[in-house]
Design a protein around this motif. Structure first.
Motif, PDB file in Angstrom:
ATOM      1  N   LEU A  88       0.823  -1.217   0.000  1.00 15.17           N
ATOM      2  CA  LEU A  88       0.000   0.000   0.000  1.00 15.17           C
ATOM      3  C   LEU A  88       0.854   1.263   0.000  1.00 15.17           C
ATOM      4  CD1 LEU A  88      -2.823  -1.252   2.359  1.00 15.17           C
ATOM      5  CD2 LEU A  88      -3.019  -0.792  -0.097  1.00 15.17           C
ATOM      6  N   ALA A  89       1.996   1.231   0.655  1.00 19.10           N
ATOM      7  CA  ALA A  89       2.898   2.391   0.622  1.00 19.10           C
ATOM      8  C   ALA A  89       3.454   2.608  -0.786  1.00 19.10           C
ATOM      9  CB  ALA A  89       4.037   2.201   1.619  1.00 19.10           C
ATOM     10  N   ALA A  90       3.791   1.527  -1.467  1.00 18.80           N
ATOM     11  CA  ALA A  90       4.381   1.637  -2.807  1.00 18.80           C
ATOM     12  C   ALA A  90       3.360   2.008  -3.872  1.00 18.80           C
ATOM     13  CB  ALA A  90       5.057   0.318  -3.178  1.00 18.80           C
ATOM     14  N   PHE A  91       2.131   1.582  -3.719  1.00 21.42           N
ATOM     15  CA  PHE A  91       1.129   1.823  -4.751  1.00 21.42           C
ATOM     16  C   PHE A  91       0.131   2.909  -4.358  1.00 21.42           C
ATOM     17  CE2 PHE A  91       2.874  -2.165  -6.049  1.00 21.42           C
ATOM     18  CZ  PHE A  91       2.780  -2.146  -7.432  1.00 21.42           C
ATOM     19  N   TRP A  92      -0.530   2.753  -3.229  1.00 21.21           N
ATOM     20  CA  TRP A  92      -1.582   3.691  -2.810  1.00 21.21           C
ATOM     21  C   TRP A  92      -0.984   5.029  -2.395  1.00 21.21           C
ATOM     22  CZ3 TRP A  92      -6.941   2.405  -1.840  1.00 21.21           C
ATOM     23  CH2 TRP A  92      -7.664   3.427  -1.244  1.00 21.21           C
ATOM     24  N   PRO A 123      -7.725 -10.309   6.405  1.00 18.82           N
ATOM     25  CA  PRO A 123      -7.229  -9.381   7.417  1.00 18.82           C
ATOM     26  C   PRO A 123      -8.251  -9.120   8.530  1.00 18.82           C
ATOM     27  CG  PRO A 123      -7.925  -8.152   5.502  1.00 18.82           C
ATOM     28  CD  PRO A 123      -8.102  -9.611   5.169  1.00 18.82           C
ATOM     29  N   ILE A 124      -9.465  -9.616   8.360  1.00 12.82           N
ATOM     30  CA  ILE A 124     -10.542  -9.349   9.310  1.00 12.82           C
ATOM     31  C   ILE A 124     -10.196  -9.925  10.685  1.00 12.82           C
ATOM     32  CG2 ILE A 124     -12.999  -9.683   9.824  1.00 12.82           C
ATOM     33  CD1 ILE A 124     -12.460  -7.914   7.362  1.00 12.82           C
ATOM     34  N   ILE A 133      -4.837  -1.321   6.436  1.00 15.31           N
ATOM     35  CA  ILE A 133      -5.756  -1.178   5.314  1.00 15.31           C
ATOM     36  C   ILE A 133      -6.758  -0.056   5.566  1.00 15.31           C
ATOM     37  CG2 ILE A 133      -7.605  -2.353   4.034  1.00 15.31           C
ATOM     38  CD1 ILE A 133      -5.996  -4.989   4.588  1.00 15.31           C
ATOM     39  N   ILE A 134      -7.351  -0.025   6.735  1.00 11.65           N
ATOM     40  CA  ILE A 134      -8.390   0.955   7.040  1.00 11.65           C
ATOM     41  C   ILE A 134      -7.871   2.387   6.978  1.00 11.65           C
ATOM     42  CG2 ILE A 134      -9.859   1.814   8.918  1.00 11.65           C
ATOM     43  CD1 ILE A 134     -10.358  -1.163   9.636  1.00 11.65           C
TER      44      ILE A 134
END
Length: 138
Positions: A88-92, A123-124, A133-134
Motif C-alpha cells: 500500500l505504501a508503494a502503490f496507494w 485481514p478481518i 488497510i483501514i
C-alpha cells in the motif's frame, strides 16, 4: 513475492517493511513504465485495478503469496501486516496516476476463518493488518 527465500528477513518490523517496500516499489515502477508506454502508443489513459492481492498471516507469507494451497506455515500476523503496508505504501501512498485500487483476496467473513488465530489471507479481526488497510480508506 515481496522477498526471496535466499535473503535474510529482518526481525524488526520497520526494517521488514522497508525491505518489502523495495520490491513493491520496483513492481510499481515497472508497471508505471509499462502504463506510460501503452498510454503513449494508444493515446488513452485508463486506470489499473489489481484484481487480487493477498498475503497469508504466516511467517514469510510475502514469499510466493500465490501458493494458497499450502496449508503449512507458522502463524505470523505481523508478517502479513508488513506485506500489506509495503504494498500500500508503494502503490496507494505513492499516488500513481494509473493506480485505481485493489481487490483483497479471500477476505473471509466466516468467524472460523478470521481473527488473531487464523493463518489465512483474511485481514478481518487481525488488528494490526486491519489498521494498515483501514487508514487508507479514511
Amino acid at each position: 513475492s515481496l522477498a526471496s527465500r535466499d535473503e535474510p528477513i529482518p526481525k524488526d518490523q520497520n526494517k521488514l517493511i522497508a525491505l518489502l517496500k523495495q520490491r513493491a516499489d520496483s513492481y510499481a515502477n515497472q508497471l508505471g513504465n509499462a502504463w506510460n508506454e501503452i498510454s503513449l502508443i494508444t493515446e488513452v489513459e485508463k486506470p489499473l485495478y489489481f484484481k487480487e492481492l493477498g498475503y497469508r498471516s504466516v511467517e514469510n507469507g510475502f514469499i510466493d503469496p500465490f501458493n494458497y494451497d499450502n496449508p503449512n506455515g507458522t502463524l505470523d500476523i505481523l508478517h502479513q501486516t508488513a506485506a500489506y503496508e509495503a504494498f500500500l505504501a508503494a502503490f496507494w501512498d505513492a499516488k500513481w496516476p494509473w493506480f485505481a485500487g485493489v481487490y483483497f483476496w479471500d477476505v473471509a467473513v466466516d468467524p472460523r476463518r478470521t481473527g488473531l488465530g487464523d493463518s489465512g489471507f483474511s485481514p478481518i479481526g487481525k488488528t494490526p493488518t486491519e489498521a494498515v488497510i483501514i487508514k487508507r480508506f479514511k
